[in-house]
Design a protein around this motif. Structure first.
Motif, PDB file in Angstrom:
ATOM      1  N   PRO A   1       0.938  -1.426   0.088  1.00  0.00           N
ATOM      2  CA  PRO A   1       0.033   0.058   0.068  1.00  0.00           C
ATOM      3  C   PRO A   1       0.837   1.344  -0.010  1.00  0.00           C
ATOM      4  N   GLU A   2       1.824   1.212   0.362  1.00  0.00           N
ATOM      5  CA  GLU A   2       2.956   2.367   0.616  1.00  0.00           C
ATOM      6  C   GLU A   2       3.808   2.323  -0.577  1.00  0.00           C
ATOM      7  N   ARG A   3       4.001   1.645  -1.890  1.00  0.00           N
ATOM      8  CA  ARG A   3       4.513   1.503  -2.667  1.00  0.00           C
ATOM      9  C   ARG A   3       4.882   2.958  -3.499  1.00  0.00           C
ATOM     10  N   GLU A   4       6.380   2.713  -3.686  1.00  0.00           N
ATOM     11  CA  GLU A   4       6.619   4.010  -4.612  1.00  0.00           C
ATOM     12  C   GLU A   4       7.639   3.374  -5.551  1.00  0.00           C
ATOM     13  N   GLU A   5       7.610   4.195  -6.737  1.00  0.00           N
ATOM     14  CA  GLU A   5       8.352   3.669  -7.675  1.00  0.00           C
ATOM     15  C   GLU A   5       9.854   3.483  -7.197  1.00  0.00           C
ATOM     16  N   PRO A   6      10.496   2.044  -8.015  1.00  0.00           N
ATOM     17  CA  PRO A   6      11.928   2.075  -7.631  1.00  0.00           C
ATOM     18  C   PRO A   6      13.045   2.852  -7.938  1.00  0.00           C
ATOM     19  N   GLU A   7      13.903   3.101  -7.212  1.00  0.00           N
ATOM     20  CA  GLU A   7      14.929   4.115  -7.318  1.00  0.00           C
ATOM     21  C   GLU A   7      16.293   3.340  -7.221  1.00  0.00           C
ATOM     22  N   THR A   8      17.332   3.886  -7.914  1.00  0.00           N
ATOM     23  CA  THR A   8      18.679   3.429  -7.811  1.00  0.00           C
ATOM     24  C   THR A   8      19.170   3.705  -6.517  1.00  0.00           C
TER      25      THR A   8
END
Length: 190
Positions: free
Chosen positions: A33-40
């Motif tokens: 539910p708290e997912r954000e886009e992946p980041e390096t």
């Protein structure tokens, strides 16, 4: 000439330009539910011809996913103490050369880094695709391909899963640069 020997010749001809790269991400489970886009958050590179190595740890720009430290094999403190994306871009620009050819195992982390604004040279070689064509089968991780390639990781002093995966990628690349031994050309698909 076998397909493997053709690849070896291509790699040998470009050897001084090849730079192996791998990244790791702060990534939430897809349905969290708290997912954000992946980041390096970790980017490593090695130029086999000169043994030059690059490493950057970037502090997460969003909430650190609970599983990320274990997944990338770095402490939350080390990740949070990382540099900025701009510092990463500046350092990467200083490391790369205009005629570099990036070598990676799959395209996910390259695409993620490009999305983070990292200037990435083209052309590039997706070594997983090359090996899959040669051996006529799909591979998952670079570590899983080592036995099939007769390769051993090249020891690099880099942290975490990114360091381990880059060590395996460099070892795979080095094994593929050498022409196939005579016994490998008989009775095998490549």
């Amino acid at each position: 000439t076998s397909p493997r020997d053709k690849l070896a010749a291509r790699l040998a001809a470009s050897w001084s330009r090849l730079v192996c790269v791998h990244g790791e991400a702060n990534a939430w489970p897809r349905h969290h539910p708290e997912r954000e886009e992946p980041e390096t958050v970790h980017w490593v590179a090695h130029r086999p011809a000169t043994a030059e190595t690059f490493e950057a740890v970037m502090a997460p720009r969003q909430a650190l996913a609970q599983a990320t430290p274990d997944h990338v094999e770095m402490s939350p403190e080390r990740l949070r103490a990382g540099g900025t994306v701009q510092q990463w871009r500046d350092a990467w620009t200083g490391f790369t050369r205009p005629d570099d050819i990036l070598v990676m195992w799959g395209a996910y982390y390259r695409d993620l880094a490009a999305g983070d604004g990292l200037p990435l040279s083209v052309p590039s070689i997706n070594l997983r695709d090359e090996v899959s064509r040669l051996l006529r089968r799909r591979f998952g991780t670079v570590e899983a391909s080592m036995d099939s390639l007769g390769a051993k990781p090249t020891l690099l002093a880099l942290a975490g899963r990114g360091g381990r995966r880059l060590s395996a990628l460099v070892g795979a690349l080095e094994s593929l640069r050498a022409p196939a031994p005579p016994e490998a050309t008989t009775g095998r698909a490549w």
